[in-house]
Motif scaffolding. Structure first.
Motif, short mmCIF file in Angstrom:
data_model
loop_
_atom_site.label_atom_id
_atom_site.label_comp_id
_atom_site.label_asym_id
_atom_site.label_seq_id
_atom_site.Cartn_x
_atom_site.Cartn_y
_atom_site.Cartn_z
N ILE A 44 1.04 0.32 -11.41
CA ILE A 44 0.00 -0.71 -11.29
C ILE A 44 0.57 -2.11 -11.57
O ILE A 44 0.34 -3.04 -10.79
N PRO A 45 1.30 -2.31 -12.69
CA PRO A 45 1.84 -3.67 -12.95
C PRO A 45 2.76 -4.17 -11.84
O PRO A 45 2.69 -5.34 -11.45
N LEU A 46 3.62 -3.30 -11.31
CA LEU A 46 4.58 -3.71 -10.27
C LEU A 46 3.85 -4.16 -9.01
O LEU A 46 4.11 -5.27 -8.48
N ILE A 47 2.94 -3.33 -8.51
CA ILE A 47 2.28 -3.62 -7.24
C ILE A 47 1.31 -4.80 -7.38
O ILE A 47 1.23 -5.67 -6.50
N SER A 48 0.57 -4.85 -8.48
CA SER A 48 -0.40 -5.94 -8.66
C SER A 48 0.31 -7.29 -8.75
O SER A 48 -0.13 -8.28 -8.14
N ASN A 49 1.40 -7.36 -9.52
CA ASN A 49 2.12 -8.63 -9.64
C ASN A 49 2.84 -8.99 -8.33
O ASN A 49 2.97 -10.17 -8.00
N ALA A 50 3.29 -7.96 -7.59
CA ALA A 50 3.90 -8.23 -6.28
C ALA A 50 2.85 -8.80 -5.32
O ALA A 50 3.13 -9.73 -4.54
N PHE A 51 1.63 -8.25 -5.38
CA PHE A 51 0.53 -8.73 -4.53
C PHE A 51 0.20 -10.20 -4.85
O PHE A 51 0.09 -11.05 -3.94
N VAL A 52 0.08 -10.51 -6.13
CA VAL A 52 -0.22 -11.89 -6.54
C VAL A 52 0.93 -12.82 -6.14
O VAL A 52 0.71 -13.96 -5.72
N THR A 53 2.16 -12.34 -6.26
CA THR A 53 3.33 -13.14 -5.88
C THR A 53 3.32 -13.48 -4.40
O THR A 53 3.60 -14.62 -3.99
N ILE A 54 2.96 -12.49 -3.57
CA ILE A 54 2.90 -12.71 -2.12
C ILE A 54 1.81 -13.73 -1.78
O ILE A 54 2.02 -14.67 -0.99
N LEU A 55 0.63 -13.58 -2.40
CA LEU A 55 -0.45 -14.55 -2.18
C LEU A 55 -0.01 -15.95 -2.60
O LEU A 55 -0.27 -16.94 -1.90
N ALA A 56 0.63 -16.03 -3.76
CA ALA A 56 1.08 -17.33 -4.27
C ALA A 56 2.09 -17.97 -3.32
O ALA A 56 2.03 -19.18 -3.04
N TYR A 57 2.99 -17.15 -2.78
CA TYR A 57 4.04 -17.67 -1.88
C TYR A 57 3.42 -18.30 -0.63
O TYR A 57 3.73 -19.45 -0.26
N PHE A 58 2.50 -17.53 -0.01
CA PHE A 58 1.91 -18.05 1.22
C PHE A 58 0.99 -19.24 0.95
O PHE A 58 0.96 -20.20 1.72
N GLN A 59 0.25 -19.21 -0.16
CA GLN A 59 -0.65 -20.31 -0.47
C GLN A 59 0.12 -21.59 -0.82
O GLN A 59 -0.32 -22.71 -0.49
N ILE A 60 1.25 -21.44 -1.49
CA ILE A 60 2.08 -22.61 -1.81
C ILE A 60 2.62 -23.25 -0.54
O ILE A 60 2.61 -24.48 -0.37
N LEU A 86 0.83 -1.21 0.00
CA LEU A 86 0.00 0.00 0.00
C LEU A 86 0.86 1.26 0.00
O LEU A 86 0.61 2.21 -0.74
N ILE A 87 1.89 1.24 0.85
CA ILE A 87 2.80 2.40 0.91
C ILE A 87 3.58 2.53 -0.39
O ILE A 87 3.75 3.63 -0.94
N GLY A 88 4.04 1.38 -0.92
CA GLY A 88 4.80 1.42 -2.18
C GLY A 88 3.97 1.93 -3.34
O GLY A 88 4.46 2.70 -4.18
N PHE A 89 2.70 1.51 -3.38
CA PHE A 89 1.82 1.98 -4.46
C PHE A 89 1.57 3.48 -4.35
O PHE A 89 1.45 4.18 -5.36
N ARG A 90 1.50 3.97 -3.12
CA ARG A 90 1.28 5.42 -2.89
C ARG A 90 2.37 6.26 -3.53
O ARG A 90 2.13 7.36 -4.04
N TYR A 91 3.60 5.73 -3.55
CA TYR A 91 4.73 6.53 -4.03
C TYR A 91 5.25 6.11 -5.41
O TYR A 91 5.92 6.91 -6.08
N THR A 92 4.96 4.88 -5.84
CA THR A 92 5.47 4.45 -7.16
C THR A 92 4.46 4.66 -8.28
O THR A 92 4.84 4.85 -9.44
N ASN A 93 3.15 4.58 -7.97
CA ASN A 93 2.09 4.72 -8.98
C ASN A 93 2.18 3.66 -10.07
O ASN A 93 1.65 3.85 -11.16
#
Length: 449
Positions: free
Chosen positions: A73-89, A64-71
């Motif tokens: 969308i591809p970086l933050i969305s793929n990072a979010f999916v990567t984090i979900l994938a890591y924990f779910q795996i 959330l903080i990173g998205f506030r300053y980087t703007n």
């Protein structure tokens, strides 16, 4: 402080990605809220306390903080999916492998990537999830391993599976709902903008119609004014000739009778000079008015070298008297109005001779250059030049920079040149420096068809 002040600037803009950015922010916030609930469930014993919920919460806050300053969308969305994938795996290995509910939860990841990012990201995560599923299936290659996976599912309380099934359902529903409502808001804004655009178009159409009416009136007014100027200048010539003729007769008669003293001679000479100047002025005005009041726009192919030869022949006496040096290059053959084009060379060259320096021989250079769609012709001299402040005004009718006594003339010559060039769909301009000479440049199109 407004809640949306914490949004990245791309989510508050009118950019086409604003909707996708808002969806991403809301999904991150919902995921953070869901993780806080899971953390509470782990504390009350519904979920195993060993699950790294705090790590997931911290990761979401960083996103959330990173998205506030980087703007981005591809970086933050793929990072979010990567984090979900890591924990779910990790959880799928601990909660039953191929039989784990967490393994099925992984199939939400391509949907998440599609909604938040783009089709390429969704395709990538779909491939990753299926590869992981085949990997888990390959692990269960013996009865002992399959039994172990089944025992793993029994190691967790039933509430664990219920919570994750409900969570996955809610996550999918919220994800699609956020996307749906944000797109609905976008459609409403587009409809409002479309209505505003239609109103503006109607206003512009009304203004265009009014402008056409005004232009029509202006053209009629200009046409009437030009015709009036033509008729007036034509009718003025006769009385001026009469004044000039009778003044000459009176002077000759008084001279024969020897009744003309010095003072009366001066008065008569003044009348003759003024009437002569007036006649030249009216003649020039008549020629200027004819350019539009009398429609003569028959274009003919003409060699401009021949036109220049005729002009120089007419000005030969002035050229010889003032010892003018003419330097010229070959000029093109173009479609022009024969009775008008010679006036351009005539006026500019005669002006150059008139405004020559008294202390330096005059040189006039005439040359041309072919451009993409037109010919550029130039007439330059080393005369007295024109001050910068006067260069915009010299093409206006009756604008004279010098007194009639120093440099006689009507002040219509260059205005006539400008009008003739406009009739040929060209442009004319001047470059000059006081004391160093003047260069007149004009363009004539390759074809006036």
């Amino acid at each position: 402080m407004n809640f949306k002040d914490f949004f990245p600037s791309v989510a508050k803009s009118t950019d086409k990605n604003a909707t996708k950015a808002k969806v991403l922010v809301y999904v991150l916030l919902f995921s953070l809220l869901a993780c806080c609930c899971l953390f509470i469930f782990s504390k009350v014993g519904i979920l195993p306390p060993s699950f790294p919920i705090l790590g997931l919460i911290l990761s979401l806050v960083v996103l959330l903080i990173g998205f506030r300053y980087t703007n981005s969308i591809p970086l933050i969305s793929n990072a979010f999916v990567t984090i979900l994938a890591y924990f779910q795996i990790i959880w799928s290995l601990a909660s039953g492998g191929i039989y784990s509910v967490d393994n099925f939860f992984l199939y939400i990841l391509p949907l998440t990537a599609y909604v938040l990012s783009e089709v390429r990201s969704a395709t990538f995560w779909l491939v990753v999830v299926n590869i992981w599923a085949f990997y888990l299936f390959s692990l269960a290659d013996t009865l002992e391993q399959m039994q172990y996976f089944r025992e793993q599912t029994l190691a967790f309380p039933p509430a664990y599976y219920l919570v994750f099934c409900v969570t996955s359902s809610l996550f999918s529903f919220i994800l699609i709902s956020i996307f749906y409502f944000e797109n609905k808001n976008l459609i409403k804004k587009l409809e409002v903008n479309q209505q505003a655009l239609e109103l503006k178009n109607k206003a512009f159409a009304a203004q265009a119609t009014q402008l056409e009416i005004t232009q029509g009136r202006l053209k009629n007014s200009n046409r009437e004014l030009e015709q009036y100027a033509y008729a007036t200048s034509h009718d003025l010539k006769q009385p001026i000739r009469t004044i000039n003729g009778f003044a000459n007769l009176l002077k000759k008669d008084l001279e024969k009778k020897e009744a003309l003293d010095e003072e009366n001679t001066e008065f008569l000479n003044l009348i003759l000079k003024s009437s002569s100047n007036m006649l030249h002025l009216v003649t020039d005005l008549l020629a200027y008015a004819k350019l539009t009041a009398v429609k003569e726009t028959a274009f003919q192919k003409l060699a401009l070298d021949e036109v220049l030869d005729n002009v120089l022949t007419n000005l030969q006496n002035q050229i010889d008297t003032n010892e003018v040096n003419i330097e010229r290059t070959l000029l093109p053959t173009l479609e022009v109005i024969p009775t008008k084009i010679n006036q351009i060379f005539q006026n500019i060259i005669s002006n150059a001779i008139k405004f020559k320096k008294k202390t330096e021989p005059l040189t006039i250079k005439i040359h041309s250059a072919k451009k993409a769609k037109y010919w550029e012709l130039a007439i330059e001299d080393n005369g007295i030049g024109i001050e910068q402040k006067h260069q915009e005004k010299i093409f206006a009718p009756f604008h004279k920079l010098h007194s009639q006594k120093d440099y006689p003339g009507s002040g219509i010559g260059l205005a006539t040149c400008k009008r003739i060039i406009e009739l040929h769909k060209g442009k004319i301009w001047v470059e000059s420096e006081e004391g160093k000479g003047t260069k007149f440049t004009f363009t004539l199109p390759l074809s006036n068809g």
